[in-house]
Design a protein around this motif. Sequence first.
Motif, PDB file in Angstrom:
ATOM      1  N   UNK A 179       0.815  -1.210   0.000  1.00 39.93           N
ATOM      2  CA  UNK A 179       0.000   0.000   0.000  1.00 39.93           C
ATOM      3  C   UNK A 179       0.846   1.255   0.000  1.00 39.93           C
ATOM      4  N   UNK A 180       0.238   2.320  -0.513  1.00 37.66           N
ATOM      5  CA  UNK A 180       0.866   3.626  -0.601  1.00 37.66           C
ATOM      6  C   UNK A 180      -0.257   4.651  -0.644  1.00 37.66           C
ATOM      7  N   UNK A 181       0.079   5.897  -0.374  1.00 38.36           N
ATOM      8  CA  UNK A 181      -0.837   7.005  -0.662  1.00 38.36           C
ATOM      9  C   UNK A 181      -0.047   7.972  -1.532  1.00 38.36           C
ATOM     10  N   UNK A 182      -0.361   8.012  -2.806  1.00 35.99           N
ATOM     11  CA  UNK A 182       0.438   8.804  -3.736  1.00 35.99           C
ATOM     12  C   UNK A 182       0.191  10.302  -3.600  1.00 35.99           C
ATOM     13  N   UNK A 183      -0.953  10.703  -3.042  1.00 38.64           N
ATOM     14  CA  UNK A 183      -1.276  12.125  -2.957  1.00 38.64           C
ATOM     15  C   UNK A 183      -0.784  12.774  -1.671  1.00 38.64           C
ATOM     16  N   UNK A 184      -0.867  12.044  -0.572  1.00 36.99           N
ATOM     17  CA  UNK A 184      -0.445  12.633   0.707  1.00 36.99           C
ATOM     18  C   UNK A 184       0.076  11.511   1.601  1.00 36.99           C
ATOM     19  N   UNK A 185      -0.672  11.167   2.642  1.00 32.83           N
ATOM     20  CA  UNK A 185      -0.220  10.072   3.510  1.00 32.83           C
ATOM     21  C   UNK A 185      -1.403   9.383   4.187  1.00 32.83           C
TER      22      UNK A 185
ATOM     23  N   UNK B 198       6.314   7.826  -4.785  1.00 34.70           N
ATOM     24  CA  UNK B 198       6.417   7.802  -6.245  1.00 34.70           C
ATOM     25  C   UNK B 198       7.051   6.512  -6.749  1.00 34.70           C
ATOM     26  N   UNK B 199       8.093   6.044  -6.079  1.00 33.57           N
ATOM     27  CA  UNK B 199       8.842   4.899  -6.602  1.00 33.57           C
ATOM     28  C   UNK B 199       8.090   3.579  -6.469  1.00 33.57           C
ATOM     29  N   UNK B 200       7.330   3.405  -5.374  1.00 34.85           N
ATOM     30  CA  UNK B 200       6.679   2.111  -5.188  1.00 34.85           C
ATOM     31  C   UNK B 200       5.629   1.857  -6.271  1.00 34.85           C
ATOM     32  N   UNK B 201       5.123   2.908  -6.874  1.00 34.67           N
ATOM     33  CA  UNK B 201       4.168   2.752  -7.974  1.00 34.67           C
ATOM     34  C   UNK B 201       4.899   2.380  -9.255  1.00 34.67           C
TER      35      UNK B 201
ATOM     36  N   UNK C 259      10.513  -2.912  -2.785  1.00 33.40           N
ATOM     37  CA  UNK C 259      10.348  -4.021  -1.845  1.00 33.40           C
ATOM     38  C   UNK C 259      11.690  -4.678  -1.537  1.00 33.40           C
ATOM     39  N   UNK C 260      12.544  -4.792  -2.541  1.00 35.13           N
ATOM     40  CA  UNK C 260      13.855  -5.399  -2.331  1.00 35.13           C
ATOM     41  C   UNK C 260      14.680  -4.581  -1.347  1.00 35.13           C
ATOM     42  N   UNK C 261      14.481  -3.265  -1.328  1.00 35.43           N
ATOM     43  CA  UNK C 261      15.202  -2.412  -0.385  1.00 35.43           C
ATOM     44  C   UNK C 261      14.747  -2.659   1.046  1.00 35.43           C
ATOM     45  N   UNK C 262      13.555  -3.191   1.203  1.00 38.23           N
ATOM     46  CA  UNK C 262      13.067  -3.596   2.523  1.00 38.23           C
ATOM     47  C   UNK C 262      13.453  -5.038   2.840  1.00 38.23           C
TER      48      UNK C 262
ATOM     49  N   UNK D  55       5.141 -14.252  -9.147  1.00 40.66           N
ATOM     50  CA  UNK D  55       4.082 -13.672  -8.316  1.00 40.66           C
ATOM     51  C   UNK D  55       3.805 -12.233  -8.757  1.00 40.66           C
ATOM     52  N   UNK D  56       2.546 -11.911  -8.922  1.00 39.89           N
ATOM     53  CA  UNK D  56       2.142 -10.551  -9.295  1.00 39.89           C
ATOM     54  C   UNK D  56       2.286  -9.608  -8.108  1.00 39.89           C
ATOM     55  N   UNK D  57       2.711  -8.388  -8.371  1.00 33.66           N
ATOM     56  CA  UNK D  57       2.763  -7.353  -7.341  1.00 33.66           C
ATOM     57  C   UNK D  57       1.705  -6.303  -7.669  1.00 33.66           C
ATOM     58  N   UNK D  58       0.805  -6.063  -6.726  1.00 34.16           N
ATOM     59  CA  UNK D  58      -0.238  -5.052  -6.902  1.00 34.16           C
ATOM     60  C   UNK D  58      -0.030  -3.928  -5.894  1.00 34.16           C
ATOM     61  N   UNK D  59       0.015  -2.700  -6.377  1.00 28.11           N
ATOM     62  CA  UNK D  59       0.160  -1.524  -5.528  1.00 28.11           C
ATOM     63  C   UNK D  59      -1.220  -0.919  -5.321  1.00 28.11           C
TER      64      UNK D  59
END
Length: 203
Positions: free
Chosen positions: A103-109, A130-133, A140-143, A151-155
Amino acid sequence: MSEHKHHQHDLSEGEVRAKALESLLKEKGILQGDVVDSIVSMYTQDIGPMNGAKAIARAWVDPEYKKRLLANATKAVAELGISGMEGENLVAVENTDDVHHVIVCTLCSCYPWPVLGLPPRWYKDAPYRSRVVREPRSVLAEFGTVVPDSKEVKVLDSNVEVRYFIMPQRPAGSEDMTENELAALITRDSMVGVTVLPPVVRK
């Protein structure tokens, strides 16, 4: 992804007011900085994520509750006494062998406070948003989370109308654990989707 790699994000009106109040209380000698840090840490790492962990652990052991959680997370967590600001439109999604959600919030938080507590700094910073999208697998690899190509990745983009949280996959080796023991395994980051839960190794 370490927090120090990110630039300072623009503060919301609420954050500005909170910082101003904190500064005033410190100036008057009413509140010590380490007390503030302790309170923030408690809500970030313990109280909030404990609520989400409790709901997910219940879903892992109770198939009927799991159905209710995935169908209407706001009502399902309310069954456990969990509610509050930023939690009116909760949506729980399940990570599986076929798909990994983050999950992310691209507009704010926008963030599901009642189940995850305070958002981590990196969640609010522009590089993550911006990058996770654009490159979710790299982020994810950085985490430390390497998602196989199979496996599909859905943001999922949280906003004022819907706030997501993730039901991570139940770790291998946890089959005989109690609900409380399971809840203790679940982390905030696994419910954001940036990490996965490791197998349980019994001594």
